[in-house]
Design an enzyme around this catalytic site. Structure first.
Site, PDB file in Angstrom:
ATOM      1  N   THR A   1     -21.703  -8.526  32.710  1.00 47.89           N
ATOM      2  CA  THR A   1     -20.398  -8.980  32.234  1.00 47.89           C
ATOM      3  C   THR A   1     -20.069  -8.408  30.865  1.00 47.89           C
ATOM      4  O   THR A   1     -18.899  -8.259  30.505  1.00 47.89           O
ATOM      5  CB  THR A   1     -20.360 -10.519  32.189  1.00 47.89           C
ATOM      6  OG1 THR A   1     -20.859 -11.033  33.433  1.00 47.89           O
ATOM      7  CG2 THR A   1     -18.945 -11.038  31.990  1.00 47.89           C
TER       8      THR A   1
ATOM      9  N   TYR B   1     -33.809 -10.124  36.624  1.00 47.18           N
ATOM     10  CA  TYR B   1     -32.432 -10.195  37.108  1.00 47.18           C
ATOM     11  C   TYR B   1     -32.356  -9.415  38.411  1.00 47.18           C
ATOM     12  O   TYR B   1     -32.460  -8.193  38.416  1.00 47.18           O
ATOM     13  CB  TYR B   1     -31.501  -9.613  36.040  1.00 47.18           C
ATOM     14  CG  TYR B   1     -30.028  -9.577  36.370  1.00 47.18           C
ATOM     15  CD1 TYR B   1     -29.478 -10.290  37.430  1.00 47.18           C
ATOM     16  CD2 TYR B   1     -29.157  -8.823  35.573  1.00 47.18           C
ATOM     17  CE1 TYR B   1     -28.123 -10.254  37.694  1.00 47.18           C
ATOM     18  CE2 TYR B   1     -27.801  -8.783  35.834  1.00 47.18           C
ATOM     19  CZ  TYR B   1     -27.284  -9.494  36.893  1.00 47.18           C
ATOM     20  OH  TYR B   1     -25.946  -9.448  37.154  1.00 47.18           O
TER      21      TYR B   1
ATOM     22  N   LYS C   1     -33.052 -14.626  37.300  1.00 50.24           N
ATOM     23  CA  LYS C   1     -31.635 -14.806  37.604  1.00 50.24           C
ATOM     24  C   LYS C   1     -31.422 -14.200  38.980  1.00 50.24           C
ATOM     25  O   LYS C   1     -31.526 -12.988  39.155  1.00 50.24           O
ATOM     26  CB  LYS C   1     -30.758 -14.111  36.558  1.00 50.24           C
ATOM     27  CG  LYS C   1     -29.269 -14.136  36.899  1.00 50.24           C
ATOM     28  CD  LYS C   1     -28.455 -13.290  35.934  1.00 50.24           C
ATOM     29  CE  LYS C   1     -26.991 -13.242  36.365  1.00 50.24           C
ATOM     30  NZ  LYS C   1     -26.177 -12.361  35.482  1.00 50.24           N
TER      31      LYS C   1
END
Length: 293
Positions: free
Chosen positions: A44, A132, A161
């Site tokens: 992001t 991740y 994650k």
């Protein structure tokens, strides 16, 4: 550390440069509205288009502004193991509380290659590491057996994650990893289901614009208020879906521009939203009462 709603924060730009003052304001907004951690330089945060100097700058600003009020989990992954080690060592030296390590993209390593990549990074630093897993963007899935092996062999790899979208896979991670290994949702729409199978929180995109609701969803669940958590889940769901009308972070950054939170500037190859999707995004913001009609 890896609990609650942790925001995957955007990187604001002005005149093609990192907008430091605005970035500090965004971090304050998150701290004051219940986010339990800050992830700079993630997907992001447009990490793929930041120079090494900017990457280090953004992490240093986040650490300085957070002032230990919430942990800073620095995105320091790369598809080059040496680069990931370099970035992670810098983050540790700068005072980051932990590191987020995305699986190597484009290379498409084997599970053995993934293990050796993450182990080399973990061995190079002392700070905690959150893996991740996002195969939709990297081209390779970190299998539960690989995650369990890393969790067993590397004392500082303590969380993942998970953005595979597979609750089956996430359940297998919880079953095969040590009991204290933390599972976080990498998809806002799956926060509630992930909590229900033993997850500890979410690394959230929608928290950039609705941090209080994202945080309350997790906290209400943890307090046993499952009906309230479910209400927040369904309230957030249309807004969450709007955040992924186009590739993240295009919608969330556009939304922040519409809400006056920061300039909506994106770096190529990210570009402005298609007009029809922009209208859908505006409607979602209006329906959520974030934007006036």
């Amino acid at each position: 550390m890896f609990k609650g709603s942790i925001v995957a924060i955007v990187t604001p730009f002005e005149n093609r440069k990192v907008a430091e003052k605005k970035f500090r304001e965004l971090i304050e907004f998150q701290v004051k509205n219940g986010s339990s951690g800050i992830v700079p330089c993630g997907t992001t945060g447009e990490s793929a288009t930041l120079s090494f100097q900017e990457h280090e700058q953004v992490i240093e600003i986040a650490i300085d502004q957070a002032k230990k009020r919430v942990p800073v989990i620095a995105g320091t992954g790369s598809n080059s193991t040496e680069e990931a080690i370099m970035l992670t060592r810098h983050a540790e030296k700068a005072g980051a509380d932990a590191s987020l390590q995305v699986s190597p993209y484009y290379n498409r390593p084997t599970q053995k290659g993934l293990y050796e990549h993450f182990k080399a990074i973990a061995d190079s630093v002392k700070i905690p590491i959150m893996l991740y897993n996002i195969a939709s963007r990297t081209g390779v899935n970190i299998e539960p057996a690989t995650i369990a092996r890393l969790a067993g062999d590397c004392k500082n790899i303590i969380a993942v994650k998970e953005a595979s979208g597979s609750l089956d896979q996430m359940s297998r991670i919880k079953k095969t990893c040590p009991k204290d290994f933390m599972l976080l949702s990498g998809d806002d729409s799956l926060t509630l289901p992930v909590l229900s199978i033993g997850g500890s929180g979410v690394v959230s995109v929608v928290a950039n614009i609705a941090p209080r609701d994202a945080a309350d969803l997790v906290s209400e669940f943890e307090k046993g208020n499952y009906k309230k958590a479910q209400e927040i889940h369904y309230k957030l769901l249309p807004l969450v879906k709007a955040m992924f009308i186009e590739t993240n972070p295009i919608p969330v950054k556009t939304a922040m521009g519409l809400l006056g939170m920061c300039e909506p500037d994106l770096r190529l190859p990210m570009c402005a939203m298609a007009p029809e999707n922009l209208e859908k995004l505006k409607k979602a913001l209006i329906d959520y009462r974030l934007l006036k009609p």
